[in-house]
Write a protein that holds these residues in place. Structure first.
Motif, PDB file in Angstrom:
ATOM      1  N   ASN A 254      -6.686  -6.112  -5.257  1.00  0.00           N
ATOM      2  CA  ASN A 254      -7.700  -5.357  -5.855  1.00  0.00           C
ATOM      3  C   ASN A 254      -7.352  -3.891  -6.083  1.00  0.00           C
ATOM      4  OD1 ASN A 254      -7.488  -5.926  -2.714  1.00  0.00           O
ATOM      5  ND2 ASN A 254      -9.278  -4.515  -2.555  1.00  0.00           N
ATOM      6  N   HIS A 255      -6.280  -3.487  -5.227  1.00  0.00           N
ATOM      7  CA  HIS A 255      -6.062  -2.063  -5.376  1.00  0.00           C
ATOM      8  C   HIS A 255      -5.417  -1.799  -6.680  1.00  0.00           C
ATOM      9  CE1 HIS A 255      -7.366  -0.252  -1.291  1.00  0.00           C
ATOM     10  NE2 HIS A 255      -7.572  -1.648  -1.272  1.00  0.00           N
TER      11      HIS A 255
ATOM     12  N   HIS B 275       0.644  -1.187   0.015  1.00  0.00           N
ATOM     13  CA  HIS B 275       0.142   0.229  -0.224  1.00  0.00           C
ATOM     14  C   HIS B 275       0.950   1.420  -0.066  1.00  0.00           C
ATOM     15  CE1 HIS B 275      -4.014  -1.664   0.054  1.00  0.00           C
ATOM     16  NE2 HIS B 275      -3.793  -2.519   0.843  1.00  0.00           N
ATOM     17  N   ALA B 276       1.774   1.277  -0.837  1.00  0.00           N
ATOM     18  CA  ALA B 276       2.704   2.478  -1.202  1.00  0.00           C
ATOM     19  C   ALA B 276       3.330   3.102  -0.267  1.00  0.00           C
ATOM     20  CB  ALA B 276       1.500   3.786  -1.491  1.00  0.00           C
TER      21      ALA B 276
ATOM     22  N   LEU C 280      -9.863   3.036 -12.238  1.00  0.00           N
ATOM     23  CA  LEU C 280     -11.407   3.214 -11.874  1.00  0.00           C
ATOM     24  C   LEU C 280     -11.369   4.073 -10.754  1.00  0.00           C
ATOM     25  CD1 LEU C 280     -12.117  -0.714 -11.854  1.00  0.00           C
ATOM     26  CD2 LEU C 280     -12.609   0.941 -13.482  1.00  0.00           C
ATOM     27  N   SER C 281     -12.330   4.880 -10.530  1.00  0.00           N
ATOM     28  CA  SER C 281     -12.335   5.970  -9.341  1.00  0.00           C
ATOM     29  C   SER C 281     -13.067   5.165  -8.528  1.00  0.00           C
ATOM     30  CB  SER C 281     -13.407   7.006 -10.066  1.00  0.00           C
ATOM     31  OG  SER C 281     -14.624   6.796 -10.470  1.00  0.00           O
ATOM     32  N   LYS C 282     -14.014   3.893  -8.671  1.00  0.00           N
ATOM     33  CA  LYS C 282     -14.553   3.219  -7.362  1.00  0.00           C
ATOM     34  C   LYS C 282     -14.149   1.678  -7.715  1.00  0.00           C
ATOM     35  CE  LYS C 282     -19.184   2.788  -5.528  1.00  0.00           C
ATOM     36  NZ  LYS C 282     -20.623   3.154  -5.509  1.00  0.00           N
ATOM     37  N   PHE C 283     -13.838   1.261  -6.604  1.00  0.00           N
ATOM     38  CA  PHE C 283     -13.684  -0.188  -6.727  1.00  0.00           C
ATOM     39  C   PHE C 283     -13.853  -0.942  -5.329  1.00  0.00           C
ATOM     40  CE2 PHE C 283      -9.445   1.617  -6.641  1.00  0.00           C
ATOM     41  CZ  PHE C 283      -8.843   1.069  -5.664  1.00  0.00           C
TER      42      PHE C 283
ATOM     43  N   ASP D  76      -1.332  -5.685  -4.065  1.00  0.00           N
ATOM     44  CA  ASP D  76      -1.485  -4.269  -3.430  1.00  0.00           C
ATOM     45  C   ASP D  76      -0.415  -3.717  -3.085  1.00  0.00           C
ATOM     46  OD1 ASP D  76      -4.330  -4.485  -3.657  1.00  0.00           O
ATOM     47  OD2 ASP D  76      -4.958  -4.562  -1.425  1.00  0.00           O
ATOM     48  N   TRP D  77       0.154  -3.236  -4.355  1.00  0.00           N
ATOM     49  CA  TRP D  77       1.171  -2.486  -4.355  1.00  0.00           C
ATOM     50  C   TRP D  77       1.149  -1.029  -3.817  1.00  0.00           C
ATOM     51  CZ3 TRP D  77       4.543  -3.467  -9.173  1.00  0.00           C
ATOM     52  CH2 TRP D  77       4.699  -5.092  -9.649  1.00  0.00           C
TER      53      TRP D  77
END
Length: 257
Positions: free
Chosen positions: A62-63, A10-11, A71-74, A36-37
């Motif tokens: 998924n991210h 996650h960054a 995608l602006s929503k997931f 999820d990088w």
């Protein structure tokens, strides 16, 4: 045989660097990432570059999928209405920060990876996924019924399943009796590098040691799992988030658990 497995960066580049440095000292035979990088921290481009530079095989989180496809929503996990709003803002932050070339790298990641190894003169299968073998949005928790987990592995003809997504580490060994003989399956979650949710902010990963002279399907001690919790420069991470347009929630939650 030693295999290092980590997930859910996650960054968080400082956490990833700490984990990788520790892994290198262990000199494993292979390293795998469970996805999820990116998203929910500020080093999105840098984490993609790090993963590429070190050629670490990885599945699609998924991210990764949502950001990679612009995608602006997931689907993502949340505990309140506010966390949904902050999550949507984080997606927009990441979409703007990450370059199109790096998004293409994310899109190219596979949903799962199968690794066949020989243990005790028999070929066994290790399966790497983010959520479940067929979905990177679903989550497997330690309290799931063993019958459900066994069916999941049987459907994939796998002996060991590595999954992430819950940000909580565990090793579940499933014992069954088939044709009068005890057999074993394993579910392993290495926890989260960049955003743990299992009681500590420290970066977590798993080292798996397999005695290839024994058969992991029939000998329970043939596979051992060691979890490592590592310190990293969390002050830099918190300051970085505070100085960005990300909500301060993403800094506070690192200290919450």
């Amino acid at each position: 045989m030693k295999i290092a497995v980590f997930s859910d960066v996650h960054a968080n580049l400082p956490a990833l660097k700490s984990v990788y440095a520790h892994i290198e000292k262990q000199q494993p035979d292979a390293i795998y990432c469970l996805g999820d990088w990116v998203n929910q921290n500020i080093w999105n481009n840098e984490v993609v570059d790090f993963m590429q530079e070190h050629k670490i095989p990885s599945v699609l989180g998924n991210h990764d999928e949502g950001i990679g496809n612009n995608l602006s929503k997931f689907p993502f996990s949340y505990g309140s209405r506010e966390e949904i709003d902050w999550g949507m803002d984080a997606i927009q932050f990441t979409l703007k920060q990450l370059t199109e070339e790096r998004k293409a790298i994310l899109r190219a990641l596979p949903l799962n990876i199968k690794l066949k190894i020989t243990t005790g003169n028999n070929e066994r299968t290790l399966l790497f996924a983010h959520g479940t073998p067929k979905s990177n949005a679903e989550r497997i928790y330690r309290f799931y019924k063993q019958t459900e987990l066994s069916k999941m592995l049987d459907d994939e003809a796998a002996d060991v399943l590595f999954i992430g997504n819950t940000h909580a580490s565990f090793h579940k060994q499933i014992e069954r009796v088939i044709n009068g003989e005890k057999t074993y399956q394993h579910i392993i979650n290495p926890g989260s590098v960049g955003s743990p949710k299992d009681g500590s902010w420290h970066a977590c990963y798993a080292m798996i040691e397999i005695d290839t002279g024994k058969d992991i399907k029939y000998e329970p001690d043939a596979l051992q799992v060691y979890f490592y919790r590592l310190d990293y420069d969390i002050d830099t991470v918190i300051k970085g988030i505070k100085n960005s347009s990300l909500h301060i929630y993403y800094a506070v939650r690192l200290l919450k658990y």
